[in-house]
Each structure stands twice: as C-alpha cells, then as structure tokens.
Design an enzyme around this catalytic site. Structure first.
Site, short mmCIF file in Angstrom:
data_model
loop_
_atom_site.label_atom_id
_atom_site.label_comp_id
_atom_site.label_asym_id
_atom_site.label_seq_id
_atom_site.Cartn_x
_atom_site.Cartn_y
_atom_site.Cartn_z
CD GLU A 228 7.96 -0.30 7.73
OE1 GLU A 228 7.04 -1.03 7.33
OE2 GLU A 228 8.15 0.86 7.32
CD GLU B 55 0.49 -1.45 8.11
OE1 GLU B 55 0.12 -0.69 9.03
OE2 GLU B 55 0.97 -1.04 7.04
CE LYS C 203 3.07 -5.73 3.94
NZ LYS C 203 2.51 -4.74 4.88
CG ASP D 100 -0.39 0.03 2.52
OD1 ASP D 100 0.85 -0.08 2.62
OD2 ASP D 100 -1.14 0.16 3.52
CB SER D 101 4.60 1.66 -0.08
OG SER D 101 4.77 0.48 -0.85
CG ASP E 287 0.35 -4.02 2.17
OD1 ASP E 287 0.08 -4.71 3.17
OD2 ASP E 287 1.15 -3.06 2.18
O1 KIV Z 1 3.53 -1.10 1.72
C1 KIV Z 1 4.69 -1.54 1.71
O2 KIV Z 1 5.47 -1.35 0.75
C2 KIV Z 1 5.14 -2.30 2.87
C3 KIV Z 1 6.58 -2.67 2.94
C4 KIV Z 1 7.38 -1.50 3.31
C5 KIV Z 1 6.81 -3.81 3.86
O3 KIV Z 1 4.36 -2.60 3.71
#
Ligand code: KIV
Length: 277
Positions: A182, A115, A113, A44-45, A83
């Site tokens: 992280e 959090e 993934k 989600d970056s 994510d």
């Molecule tokens: O969103 C992302 O790119 C991440 C990584 C930094 C692990 O969660």
C-alpha cells in the site's frame, strides 16, 4: 467451488492480473462475486466507510465478524478474506491464532489478512501452520497511522525501501500466500513483485504489482469524506443517491408517491362495517 490460494499463486506464474475489492455487506458482495472478482476483502476500512470512524483503529473483532458473515452469505466463487483488526494479533501468538480461527470458524472466511512484515512473521507462520491462509500487508499500514504520521507514501528512502523489501521476504518465508503493497513508490513495488514468489496486490503502488485492490466505496464514489489519490471513481454514487432520495422526499410531501402502482386494493364492501363505526 471458491477460488483457492493455489489458483491465486498460479495467476502470478501465468502473468494473469489479480483483482481484489473490498465488500462489507450481502448485496454488494453478491454483485462483486457475480462480476468474477476472485478476492473479496472484508477490510477494516469498514470502520471509516461503513461505521463512520476517523480511522480503522476502533474496529473490533465483533464488527469484523458481523460483516464477514454477510459477505460470505452473498458470495459463491470468491475467496473471502477477513481483515484482522488492530490489536487482535499483536499481543501474543495465542491471540493471533484464536482471532484468525474466529474468522474461519465463525465468520466463514477462507483467509485472513494482517498488517506488518518482519515483526508479525512468526504469527503469520503459526497461523499458516494451523491451516489458515494469510495475506500480508506492508507499506502504508493504516492501523499504524499514528506511528507513521498520517496517510503518507512509505519506502521513500533507501533504508525504508530496504526494510519493506525485507518485510515482503519475511512474509513469503513465513508462508503468506500474497501480500498487499500500500502506497509505496511504483519502482519499489516493481522490484518486490519481481523478487518474491508470492503475488503482490497493490493499492497506490503502481502498475507492476501482480494484482490491484481498491476500497469499493472509493471506486463507486459512495464515500467522499476522504478520497485517496490512488482511487479512481468509476461512478459517483453520492450524486445518484442524493438525487433519488430528494426525489422520494419531494414526492411523498407532494402526495405523488405512492400511486396505484405501488398500492393494493380490496373490495370496498368488505370494509363497510368499519366505515359506519
Ligand atoms: O481495510 C482495507 O480495506 C485494506 C485495503 C485498503 C487493502 O486493508
């Protein structure tokens, strides 16, 4: 055949380092896949490095699915991990299941993934029970940036370190196949890595993790609004791209592009009628 979670877990047992990188589009994902990177995260970056938001918080399921589909189309061997964005797994188990399923069914990803540790363990368990592999993510969790008060190192006090250790154990017990650590102190990441059976994938968590993950724009130097301390720039694409774009601009203005090489011809007599009009 794509990499499986069994192969990823075996890599930890064999002491083989695991590489993970983000990708958000077809062409980049293809290069990452061809380089042999086994885990590709559609992070989600993308909210920051692709969509230009200030944080990952505005990212939606639709944004994520759009990019996940492109990454899946560009890859053959890597496991693609979607994510789960902010508030798509927090409200209820039902919500978490529905949205995790969308990544697999609509997006074509092989895993998701999310959090959090202890607080999301029940959701992780239920998603895994539905047959969807889950990667955890603890330490600096960017979706909680306002609660954490910024991009700060986590786990610096004995209490905070103990909480992170418990989070990692809760994810392991819930059936997560791996966990991202992280921005936590390297010695804490080393202990967690030694004590949990699932692979730890570090980002700003030192050398002792079972694997490493980076945001691809950070290692390519193509996003310079915010460069985290843990990132190493292997190339500075912003400079290369700026130079190429400026050169193109100048050549079009000067009439030196395109040349014959980039143009097609036709027998001029075929255009005679047009010439006389
Ligand atoms: O969103 C992302 O790119 C991440 C990584 C930094 C692990 O969660």
């Amino acid at each position: 055949m794509r990499i499986t979670i069994t192969q990823i877990k075996e890599m930890k047992q064999k002491g083989e380092k695991i590489t993970m990188l983000t990708a958000y589009d077809f062409a980049t994902a293809k290069l990452v896949d061809e380089a042999g990177i086994p885990l590709i995260l559609v992070g989600d970056s993308l909210g920051m490095v692709i969509l230009g938001y200030e944080s990952t918080i505005p990212v939606t399921m639709e944004d994520m699915l759009h990019h996940t589909k492109a990454v899946v189309r560009g890859t053959k061997q890597a496991m693609v991990i979607g994510d789960m964005p902010f508030m798509t797994y927090h409200i209820s188990v039902d919500d978490a299941l529905r949205n995790a399923a969308r990544f697999i069914q609509e997006g074509g990803a092989q895993a998701v993934k999310l959090e959090g540790g202890v607080t999301v363990a029940e959701k992780v368990r239920r998603i895994v029970e539905c047959g969807i592999p889950v990667m955890g993510h603890i330490g600096l969790t960017p979706q909680s940036i306002h609660q954490l008060g910024g991009h700060k190192m986590q786990g610096k006090t004995p209490e905070a370190a103990k909480r992170l250790f418990k989070d990692a154990q809760a994810l392991e017990e819930a059936g997560a196949f791996a966990v991202v650590l992280e921005t936590i102190p390297a010695p804490l990441a080393e202990i967690i890595t030694a004590k949990v059976s699932i692979p730890t994938i570090g980002i700003g968590a030192g050398i002792h993790c079972d694997g490493q993950v980076q945001v691809i724009n950070d290692i390519l130097g193509s996003y310079t609004e915010f460069v985290p301390r843990h990132a190493k720039q292997y190339v500075k694409l912003t400079d290369i791209i700026s130079k190429a774009v400026t050169q193109y601009h100048n050549e079009v203005k000067a009439g030196t592009f395109p040349t014959e090489k980039q143009s097609s011809s036709i027998d001029k007599s075929l255009l005679a009628e047009l010439e006389t009009k």
